[in-house]
Design an enzyme around this catalytic site. Structure first.
Site, PDB file in Angstrom:
ATOM      1  N   TYR A  54      36.314 -20.193  65.630  1.00 29.62           N
ATOM      2  CA  TYR A  54      36.428 -18.860  65.012  1.00 29.62           C
ATOM      3  C   TYR A  54      36.408 -17.787  66.105  1.00 29.62           C
ATOM      4  O   TYR A  54      37.218 -16.849  66.097  1.00 29.62           O
ATOM      5  CB  TYR A  54      35.260 -18.678  64.037  1.00 29.62           C
ATOM      6  CG  TYR A  54      35.284 -17.404  63.231  1.00 29.62           C
ATOM      7  CD1 TYR A  54      36.010 -17.307  62.046  1.00 29.62           C
ATOM      8  CD2 TYR A  54      34.564 -16.276  63.637  1.00 29.62           C
ATOM      9  CE1 TYR A  54      36.013 -16.141  61.303  1.00 29.62           C
ATOM     10  CE2 TYR A  54      34.568 -15.108  62.896  1.00 29.62           C
ATOM     11  CZ  TYR A  54      35.293 -15.040  61.727  1.00 29.62           C
ATOM     12  OH  TYR A  54      35.307 -13.877  60.986  1.00 29.62           O
ATOM     13  N   SER A  90      36.913  -9.400  64.493  1.00 25.27           N
ATOM     14  CA  SER A  90      35.505  -9.678  64.193  1.00 25.27           C
ATOM     15  C   SER A  90      34.687  -9.247  65.406  1.00 25.27           C
ATOM     16  O   SER A  90      35.250  -8.973  66.476  1.00 25.27           O
ATOM     17  CB  SER A  90      35.362 -11.188  63.948  1.00 25.27           C
ATOM     18  OG  SER A  90      34.080 -11.667  64.267  1.00 25.27           O
TER      19      SER A  90
HETATM   20  P1  NDP Z   1      36.516 -14.733  51.972  1.00 23.03           P
HETATM   21  O1  NDP Z   1      36.245 -16.182  52.170  1.00 23.03           O
HETATM   22  O2  NDP Z   1      35.688 -13.963  51.017  1.00 23.03           O
HETATM   23  O3  NDP Z   1      38.061 -14.531  51.553  1.00 23.03           O
HETATM   24  C1  NDP Z   1      39.081 -15.138  52.291  1.00 23.03           C
HETATM   25  C2  NDP Z   1      40.417 -14.899  51.620  1.00 23.03           C
HETATM   26  O4  NDP Z   1      41.432 -15.555  52.402  1.00 23.03           O
HETATM   27  C3  NDP Z   1      40.508 -15.478  50.228  1.00 23.03           C
HETATM   28  O5  NDP Z   1      41.320 -14.631  49.444  1.00 23.03           O
HETATM   29  C4  NDP Z   1      41.195 -16.822  50.465  1.00 23.03           C
HETATM   30  O6  NDP Z   1      41.800 -17.282  49.280  1.00 23.03           O
HETATM   31  C5  NDP Z   1      42.187 -16.441  51.553  1.00 23.03           C
HETATM   32  N1  NDP Z   1      42.711 -17.543  52.356  1.00 23.03           N
HETATM   33  C6  NDP Z   1      42.012 -18.464  53.074  1.00 23.03           C
HETATM   34  N2  NDP Z   1      42.861 -19.316  53.689  1.00 23.03           N
HETATM   35  C7  NDP Z   1      44.121 -18.913  53.374  1.00 23.03           C
HETATM   36  C8  NDP Z   1      45.416 -19.392  53.693  1.00 23.03           C
HETATM   37  N3  NDP Z   1      45.590 -20.463  54.479  1.00 23.03           N
HETATM   38  N4  NDP Z   1      46.491 -18.746  53.186  1.00 23.03           N
HETATM   39  C9  NDP Z   1      46.334 -17.661  52.378  1.00 23.03           C
HETATM   40  N5  NDP Z   1      45.122 -17.165  52.036  1.00 23.03           N
HETATM   41  C10 NDP Z   1      44.036 -17.792  52.531  1.00 23.03           C
HETATM   42  O7  NDP Z   1      36.476 -14.085  53.427  1.00 23.03           O
HETATM   43  P2  NDP Z   1      36.091 -12.602  53.904  1.00 23.03           P
HETATM   44  O8  NDP Z   1      36.599 -11.619  52.937  1.00 23.03           O
HETATM   45  O9  NDP Z   1      34.671 -12.598  54.281  1.00 23.03           O
HETATM   46  O10 NDP Z   1      36.918 -12.519  55.267  1.00 23.03           O
HETATM   47  C11 NDP Z   1      38.204 -11.932  55.332  1.00 23.03           C
HETATM   48  C12 NDP Z   1      38.596 -11.763  56.793  1.00 23.03           C
HETATM   49  O11 NDP Z   1      37.644 -10.947  57.452  1.00 23.03           O
HETATM   50  C13 NDP Z   1      38.664 -13.070  57.581  1.00 23.03           C
HETATM   51  O12 NDP Z   1      39.708 -13.000  58.513  1.00 23.03           O
HETATM   52  C14 NDP Z   1      37.319 -13.090  58.275  1.00 23.03           C
HETATM   53  O13 NDP Z   1      37.345 -13.857  59.436  1.00 23.03           O
HETATM   54  C15 NDP Z   1      37.149 -11.620  58.586  1.00 23.03           C
HETATM   55  N6  NDP Z   1      35.777 -11.199  58.835  1.00 23.03           N
HETATM   56  C16 NDP Z   1      34.810 -11.331  57.884  1.00 23.03           C
HETATM   57  C17 NDP Z   1      33.533 -10.883  58.152  1.00 23.03           C
HETATM   58  C18 NDP Z   1      32.441 -10.962  57.144  1.00 23.03           C
HETATM   59  O14 NDP Z   1      31.309 -10.611  57.497  1.00 23.03           O
HETATM   60  N7  NDP Z   1      32.692 -11.397  55.923  1.00 23.03           N
HETATM   61  C19 NDP Z   1      33.173 -10.297  59.443  1.00 23.03           C
HETATM   62  C20 NDP Z   1      34.268 -10.207  60.368  1.00 23.03           C
HETATM   63  C21 NDP Z   1      35.513 -10.640  60.054  1.00 23.03           C
HETATM   64  P3  NDP Z   1      42.035 -18.875  48.973  1.00 23.03           P
HETATM   65  O15 NDP Z   1      40.831 -19.606  49.520  1.00 23.03           O
HETATM   66  O16 NDP Z   1      42.162 -18.955  47.493  1.00 23.03           O
HETATM   67  O17 NDP Z   1      43.293 -19.199  49.667  1.00 23.03           O
END
Ligand code: NDP
Length: 254
Positions: A158, A145
């Protein structure tokens, strides 16, 4: 463009039921990879994503497990072994956010964020690498990030986790590059996903992102695909321990 062709390889993308993980999986699938989609709980959201990618012509497996749970992670890889699924590409993408000033932060929330965003990449990365090393090849892409470099108030766990992702990536490169594994990271800027829903609908924050980002807009999840395919493919066979920012230029300017 055979350099970028992923035919014959299998990619596990954690947290791929929606958001950035879903978009990255779709891109890797379009480049020819067989996909293993993951989220904490199976059921409708994971199956819906899997069905959509199957309809787009991808071969898709579903693997519901919690990336923070060591026995569950091991069990998932045992199942891949039993089914003949060799993970050639791992994208450690699953993550959560928790916004609260540090003075009010409970230990449990600190731990949950560190476990989900950082310890998970160690647990899943270790399990994947244990199988990649004997094969002499593999690609690991950790999702960092802008907070891998820069702190921001009210998201300290985070920030700590994503700073750790940068160094975990370098550590993986230090130990595993000689075994033919390339470990790198992607640092997305502010992207339009569920995680940022509250920020997008906050007019002041939305205006700040647009004015602070040289590109003048939020990023779209599919804009990570090019970098993900590059880091998953033979095109990056001598690239190791890097974090590539896909952020519309935000981290490069004041
Ligand atoms: P979302 O919240 O849209 O999606 C997160 C995904 O992770 C979901 O599929 C969720 O499914 C899954 N997840 C969460 N916890 C767990 C767990 N313990 N085990 C397995 N799966 C899990 O997030 P984003 O797509 O926005 O973010 C994805 C990644 O990108 C993250 O690492 C985030 O920190 C990073 N990021 C995002 C940015 C942004 O602007 N959106 C910017 C920079 C980095 P479920 O809840 O059903 O388990």
């Amino acid at each position: 463009m055979t350099l970028f062709d992923l035919s014959g390889s299998t990619a596990l993308v954690t947290g791929s039921s929606r958001g950035l993980g879903r978009a990255i999986a779709e891109g890797l699938g379009a480049a020819g990879a067989r996909l293993i989609l993951n989220s904490r709980t199976g059921g409708s959201s994971l199956s819906k994503a899997a069905d959509e990618l199957r309809a787009a012509g991808c071969e898709v497996y579903e693997a519901a497990f919690d990336v923070t749970d060591e026995p569950e992670v091991k069990k998932a890889f045992d199942r891949f072994d039993a089914e003949g699924l060799a993970v050639d590409i791992l994208v450690n993408n699953a993550g959560i956010q928790h916004r609260q000033p540090m003075l009010d932060l409970a230990l449990a929330d600190w731990q949950r964020v560190i476990d989900t965003n950082l310890t998970s990449a160690f647990l899943v990365g270790r399990e994947a690498a244990r199988r990649m090393i004997p094969r002499g090849r593999g690609k690991i892409i950790n999702i960092g990030s802008l907070t891998s470099e820069l702190a921001r108030a009210a998201v300290i766990p985070y920030t700590v986790a994503k700073g750790g992702i940068k160094m975990l990536t370098r550590g993986m490169a230090a130990e595993w590059a000689k075994s033919g594994i390339q470990a790198n990271a992607i640092g997305p800027g502010y992207m339009l996903t569920d995680m940022n829903e509250a920020l997008v609908s906050d007019g002041k924050f939305d205006a700040w992102v647009k004015s602070r980002t040289p590109a003048g807009r939020w990023g779209k999840p599919e804009e990570l695909i090019g970098t993900a395919v590059f880091l998953a493919s033979g095109a990056s066979d001598y690239v190791n321990g890097q974090i590539i920012y896909v952020d519309g230029g935000m981290i490069s300017v004041l």
